[in-house]
Structures are given as C-alpha cells and as structure tokens.
Design a protein around this motif. Structure first.
Motif, PDB file in Angstrom:
ATOM      1  N   ASP A   1      33.012 -90.255  57.210  1.00  0.00           N
ATOM      2  CA  ASP A   1      32.795 -91.005  58.446  1.00  0.00           C
ATOM      3  C   ASP A   1      32.338 -90.135  59.620  1.00  0.00           C
ATOM      4  O   ASP A   1      32.147 -90.640  60.724  1.00  0.00           O
ATOM      5  CB  ASP A   1      34.072 -91.756  58.837  1.00  0.00           C
ATOM      6  CG  ASP A   1      34.465 -92.796  57.797  1.00  0.00           C
ATOM      7  OD1 ASP A   1      33.552 -93.370  57.185  1.00  0.00           O
ATOM      8  OD2 ASP A   1      35.671 -93.017  57.602  1.00  0.00           O
ATOM      9  N   ARG A   2      32.162 -88.846  59.377  1.00  0.00           N
ATOM     10  CA  ARG A   2      31.744 -87.939  60.447  1.00  0.00           C
ATOM     11  C   ARG A   2      30.225 -87.767  60.423  1.00  0.00           C
ATOM     12  O   ARG A   2      29.579 -87.870  59.387  1.00  0.00           O
ATOM     13  CB  ARG A   2      32.418 -86.579  60.249  1.00  0.00           C
ATOM     14  CG  ARG A   2      32.101 -85.529  61.310  1.00  0.00           C
ATOM     15  CD  ARG A   2      32.816 -84.217  61.001  1.00  0.00           C
ATOM     16  NE  ARG A   2      32.379 -83.646  59.733  1.00  0.00           N
ATOM     17  CZ  ARG A   2      33.059 -82.722  59.045  1.00  0.00           C
ATOM     18  NH1 ARG A   2      34.228 -82.296  59.493  1.00  0.00           N
ATOM     19  NH2 ARG A   2      32.590 -82.250  57.906  1.00  0.00           N
ATOM     20  N   VAL A   3      29.639 -87.490  61.557  1.00  0.00           N
ATOM     21  CA  VAL A   3      28.220 -87.168  61.639  1.00  0.00           C
ATOM     22  C   VAL A   3      28.062 -85.790  62.271  1.00  0.00           C
ATOM     23  O   VAL A   3      28.424 -85.612  63.438  1.00  0.00           O
ATOM     24  CB  VAL A   3      27.451 -88.218  62.460  1.00  0.00           C
ATOM     25  CG1 VAL A   3      25.969 -87.849  62.545  1.00  0.00           C
ATOM     26  CG2 VAL A   3      27.612 -89.611  61.857  1.00  0.00           C
ATOM     27  N   PRO A   4      27.587 -84.786  61.501  1.00  0.00           N
ATOM     28  CA  PRO A   4      27.216 -84.869  60.095  1.00  0.00           C
ATOM     29  C   PRO A   4      28.445 -84.869  59.187  1.00  0.00           C
ATOM     30  O   PRO A   4      29.488 -84.307  59.537  1.00  0.00           O
ATOM     31  CB  PRO A   4      26.381 -83.609  59.884  1.00  0.00           C
ATOM     32  CG  PRO A   4      26.943 -82.624  60.863  1.00  0.00           C
ATOM     33  CD  PRO A   4      27.332 -83.437  62.065  1.00  0.00           C
ATOM     34  N   ALA A   5      28.296 -85.472  58.007  1.00  0.00           N
ATOM     35  CA  ALA A   5      29.422 -85.577  57.084  1.00  0.00           C
ATOM     36  C   ALA A   5      29.774 -84.231  56.467  1.00  0.00           C
ATOM     37  O   ALA A   5      30.930 -83.980  56.123  1.00  0.00           O
ATOM     38  CB  ALA A   5      29.097 -86.592  55.981  1.00  0.00           C
ATOM     39  N   ILE A   6      28.774 -83.352  56.326  1.00  0.00           N
ATOM     40  CA  ILE A   6      28.968 -82.060  55.668  1.00  0.00           C
ATOM     41  C   ILE A   6      28.873 -80.945  56.701  1.00  0.00           C
ATOM     42  O   ILE A   6      27.911 -80.881  57.471  1.00  0.00           O
ATOM     43  CB  ILE A   6      27.903 -81.846  54.566  1.00  0.00           C
ATOM     44  CG1 ILE A   6      28.060 -82.892  53.459  1.00  0.00           C
ATOM     45  CG2 ILE A   6      27.986 -80.444  53.993  1.00  0.00           C
ATOM     46  CD1 ILE A   6      26.936 -82.848  52.441  1.00  0.00           C
ATOM     47  N   GLN A   7      29.873 -80.068  56.717  1.00  0.00           N
ATOM     48  CA  GLN A   7      29.845 -78.878  57.557  1.00  0.00           C
ATOM     49  C   GLN A   7      30.427 -77.717  56.758  1.00  0.00           C
ATOM     50  O   GLN A   7      31.281 -77.913  55.893  1.00  0.00           O
ATOM     51  CB  GLN A   7      30.655 -79.080  58.834  1.00  0.00           C
ATOM     52  CG  GLN A   7      30.098 -80.128  59.773  1.00  0.00           C
ATOM     53  CD  GLN A   7      30.921 -80.297  61.024  1.00  0.00           C
ATOM     54  OE1 GLN A   7      31.960 -79.674  61.185  1.00  0.00           O
ATOM     55  NE2 GLN A   7      30.464 -81.152  61.930  1.00  0.00           N
ATOM     56  N   GLY A   8      29.975 -76.513  57.046  1.00  0.00           N
ATOM     57  CA  GLY A   8      30.531 -75.362  56.351  1.00  0.00           C
ATOM     58  C   GLY A   8      29.602 -74.172  56.388  1.00  0.00           C
ATOM     59  O   GLY A   8      28.613 -74.148  57.137  1.00  0.00           O
TER      60      GLY A   8
ATOM     61  N   LEU B   1      18.136 -95.781  48.459  1.00  0.00           N
ATOM     62  CA  LEU B   1      19.321 -96.526  48.856  1.00  0.00           C
ATOM     63  C   LEU B   1      20.268 -95.570  49.565  1.00  0.00           C
ATOM     64  O   LEU B   1      20.866 -94.693  48.940  1.00  0.00           O
ATOM     65  CB  LEU B   1      19.998 -97.151  47.630  1.00  0.00           C
ATOM     66  CG  LEU B   1      19.090 -97.957  46.692  1.00  0.00           C
ATOM     67  CD1 LEU B   1      19.925 -98.611  45.589  1.00  0.00           C
ATOM     68  CD2 LEU B   1      18.280 -98.999  47.438  1.00  0.00           C
ATOM     69  N   GLY B   2      20.372 -95.720  50.879  1.00  0.00           N
ATOM     70  CA  GLY B   2      21.166 -94.807  51.685  1.00  0.00           C
ATOM     71  C   GLY B   2      20.274 -93.993  52.597  1.00  0.00           C
ATOM     72  O   GLY B   2      19.348 -93.324  52.129  1.00  0.00           O
ATOM     73  N   ALA B   3      20.542 -94.042  53.903  1.00  0.00           N
ATOM     74  CA  ALA B   3      19.681 -93.379  54.881  1.00  0.00           C
ATOM     75  C   ALA B   3      20.451 -92.334  55.679  1.00  0.00           C
ATOM     76  O   ALA B   3      20.157 -92.089  56.844  1.00  0.00           O
ATOM     77  CB  ALA B   3      19.058 -94.417  55.816  1.00  0.00           C
ATOM     78  N   GLY B   4      21.428 -91.693  55.039  1.00  0.00           N
ATOM     79  CA  GLY B   4      22.231 -90.681  55.706  1.00  0.00           C
ATOM     80  C   GLY B   4      21.569 -89.322  55.724  1.00  0.00           C
ATOM     81  O   GLY B   4      20.353 -89.187  55.519  1.00  0.00           O
ATOM     82  N   SER B   5      22.368 -88.282  55.908  1.00  0.00           N
ATOM     83  CA  SER B   5      21.829 -86.936  56.094  1.00  0.00           C
ATOM     84  C   SER B   5      21.120 -86.380  54.871  1.00  0.00           C
ATOM     85  O   SER B   5      20.241 -85.514  54.984  1.00  0.00           O
ATOM     86  CB  SER B   5      22.957 -85.985  56.521  1.00  0.00           C
ATOM     87  OG  SER B   5      23.973 -85.930  55.530  1.00  0.00           O
ATOM     88  N   GLN B   6      21.479 -86.850  53.679  1.00  0.00           N
ATOM     89  CA  GLN B   6      20.824 -86.368  52.463  1.00  0.00           C
ATOM     90  C   GLN B   6      19.464 -87.022  52.241  1.00  0.00           C
ATOM     91  O   GLN B   6      18.638 -86.505  51.492  1.00  0.00           O
ATOM     92  CB  GLN B   6      21.712 -86.667  51.240  1.00  0.00           C
ATOM     93  CG  GLN B   6      23.032 -85.938  51.210  1.00  0.00           C
ATOM     94  CD  GLN B   6      22.917 -84.582  50.541  1.00  0.00           C
ATOM     95  OE1 GLN B   6      21.837 -84.083  50.249  1.00  0.00           O
ATOM     96  NE2 GLN B   6      24.052 -83.969  50.286  1.00  0.00           N
ATOM     97  N   ALA B   7      19.220 -88.150  52.884  1.00  0.00           N
ATOM     98  CA  ALA B   7      18.055 -88.966  52.561  1.00  0.00           C
ATOM     99  C   ALA B   7      16.709 -88.268  52.765  1.00  0.00           C
ATOM    100  O   ALA B   7      15.834 -88.348  51.890  1.00  0.00           O
ATOM    101  CB  ALA B   7      18.110 -90.260  53.361  1.00  0.00           C
ATOM    102  N   PRO B   8      16.449 -87.577  53.879  1.00  0.00           N
ATOM    103  CA  PRO B   8      15.117 -86.984  54.061  1.00  0.00           C
ATOM    104  C   PRO B   8      14.728 -86.018  52.955  1.00  0.00           C
ATOM    105  O   PRO B   8      13.571 -86.022  52.500  1.00  0.00           O
ATOM    106  CB  PRO B   8      15.243 -86.275  55.415  1.00  0.00           C
ATOM    107  CG  PRO B   8      16.306 -87.018  56.144  1.00  0.00           C
ATOM    108  CD  PRO B   8      17.299 -87.403  55.092  1.00  0.00           C
ATOM    109  N   ASP B   9      15.676 -85.200  52.491  1.00  0.00           N
ATOM    110  CA  ASP B   9      15.333 -84.244  51.437  1.00  0.00           C
ATOM    111  C   ASP B   9      15.177 -84.915  50.078  1.00  0.00           C
ATOM    112  O   ASP B   9      14.489 -84.385  49.200  1.00  0.00           O
ATOM    113  CB  ASP B   9      16.368 -83.123  51.375  1.00  0.00           C
ATOM    114  CG  ASP B   9      16.185 -82.122  52.507  1.00  0.00           C
ATOM    115  OD1 ASP B   9      15.034 -81.728  52.760  1.00  0.00           O
ATOM    116  OD2 ASP B   9      17.185 -81.752  53.147  1.00  0.00           O
TER     117      ASP B   9
END
Length: 303
Positions: free
Chosen positions: A67-74, A119-127
C-alpha cells in the motif's frame, strides 16, 4: 547510486541480454544462491548471489509495502575485487523483472506477436512494457488497472517511448485480453485476475505480481491447459509462487510439467496454444543488472 543514475546507465535491451546470460550461468552451476530470507510475511526480503568465476557478489535488502508508494524500497550492495558500491534496489528490481520477462517473452511468444495487454499499472508496469517491446515490437498496448487514473497516467507517461503504437486504457479485463497476443500481469492480487475463457487460444502470459504463497494472478485452468508452464527456478517457485503452489496442490499441474527457462533458451518444445511464465525473481537477476552497473562504475571491465 540513485534510480535516475541507474536508468541512465542501463538500457532494457542490454538488461535482457545480461539476464539471459546469467540464466545460463545459473544452470551451469557458476553461482551460489542461498534461499531468499523472508521476514514478517515477506515485508522484508534479503537476497544474495555470488558468482564464482568473477568473485563478485550482489546482496539486496528490500522492504515491500503493497500500500506504499513506492511499494519497493531498499539497497543493493555490489562487491568485487575492484571495490564496493551501493545502489537503489527499487530501480534494479524493476529493471531485472522486466528483463526476465523480456527473455521469457522472446522464447515463448509467437515471433510476430505485437499486441500487449498489461494488467496492473503500478511501479513495475513501465519496465514490463519496455521489455516486451524490446523483443516483440508492439503495434498495440492496452492497460487495465482497478484505478483508472493510474492507467491513464501510465499511458500518458509511456506513450512517447512507443511511437506508432496504438495505446489505450480500459476499465474491463475482458476487453484488454480480447485480442492480446502477450499478457503481462503486474498486480498484488490474491485471486485470479480473469477466467480462462477470457484469453485468446494462442497467447503468452507473464505473471510477475504475486510473491507470496497466498497471492495469485492466474486461474488454475490456465495451468491445467497451457502448452508450457515455465519458471526461472523451480525451487524458488515452489517456495514463493502462489499460482504454482496452488496449481500443484489441486492437481492442475505436476512438478514434472513445469519447465525452467534456461534450458529453453537453446531448445523450446513446439507451441500451438497458450504459454505461461511465472517469475518470483532470483538474486542472480539482480546480480546481472548490478554487473552492468559495475562495468560503468569501476575501472574493472571484467566485473
């Protein structure tokens, strides 16, 4: 190294070739890949890869909050005989996930496939789009997301990278899939996104979103009827891929009917129907992108 610096130094076509090469190295036994460490039901992940011929290692620590934007950090820490550096893990993760989908699509999709449903337009979608376009130049792209505004934002942002491609959004999954030749699923769903009958009879499906045993994007019937079901590493899929675990549990597929991707790079069985590629990601893929960065960051071209 920031996300912007990483993207300046790594283009998707070369990322795809780097991951393709690494798959062969994994199959040849050139890596030590400890099982991924999970904390708090996958909210914190630690992955490591050590490449014996180069004495180079990549270690990624990842925080995942759906539920965070961005969902992935590290961070990713790269170490080799020439030195050490630290990079943004989110950029490396999205690039390498796109790259493995590019490799799988190149092997499993029809040579002239050019219509993508995302299907899905989140942070992974462009790549995902960039990777498919790199191996199967697109003529049409349809994006579906439960958040229509997010779909529109993605299409607006990516359109400039797709000159001549018909790009649109839809609020209906069935509409997105109706004429698809390639499908990319990039959601955090815990239930299948569509029924089997929504898919065309000859289509390649990539599923990247689910990374926990309780998550699923694809229906069991697809696993039961697909010509090929492929993963990057069976061990990792059996531990983490909800779709694979569920399909095995109800008898839709057996482990002997699930292929690893690396052997298919040399010889792929004939395909007349649907194909599925499920990825949960392995540390060697992060290593592949990190090595590209190392070659541009250090004075050691053999990194």
């Amino acid at each position: 190294m920031s996300a912007a610096e990483i993207r300046e130094r790594v283009l998707m076509p070369e990322a795809i070739e780097a991951v393709r090469e690494v798959l062969r190295d994994v199959a040849a036994g050139h890596f030590t890949l400890p099982p991924r460490l999970h904390f708090d039901n996958g909210r914190l992940l630690v992955m490591a890869a050590y490449h014996h011929p180069t004495a180079a290692a990549a270690v990624k620590t990842l925080s995942v909050e759906i539920d965070r934007v961005p969902a992935i950090q590290g961070t990713v820490v790269w170490t080799d005989p020439a030195g050490r550096w630290v990079a943004d893990a989110a950029a490396i993760t999205t690039i390498r996930t796109g790259a493995i989908v590019g490799v799988a699509t190149d092997v499993l999709a029809r040579p002239r496939a050019s219509v993508l449903a995302l299907l899905g337009a989140g942070s992974q979608a462009p790549d995902q789009i960039r990777a498919v376009h790199a191996v199967r130049p697109l003529t049409a792209l349809t994006v579906f997301d439960l958040d229509a505004a997010r779909s529109e934002s993605l299409v607006e942002a990516i359109a400039a990278e797709l000159p001549g491609v018909r790009v649109r959004t839809t609020r209906h999954v069935a509409d997105a899939l109706a004429d698809a030749e390639i499908v990319c699923c990039a959601t955090s769903s815990s239930t299948p996104l569509f029924p089997l009958e929504a898919l065309p009879p000859r289509v390649h499906v990539n599923a990247i979103g689910s990374f926990r045993p309780t998550m699923r994007e694809l229906p069991d019937e697809l696993f039961a009827t697909a010509d090929l079901v492929v993963v990057e590493q069976l061990r990792a899929a059996l531990d983490e891929a909800g779709e694979i675990i569920h399909a095995l549990g109800n008898g839709s597929r057996t482990t002997s009917e699930i292929y690893e991707l690396a052997p298919l790079l040399s010889a792929c069985p004939p395909i007349t129907g649907r194909t599925v590629f499920k990825t949960v990601g392995i540390a060697a893929q992060d290593w592949a992108i990190a090595r590209l960065l190392a070659r541009r960051t250090t004075a050691n071209p053999q990194a």
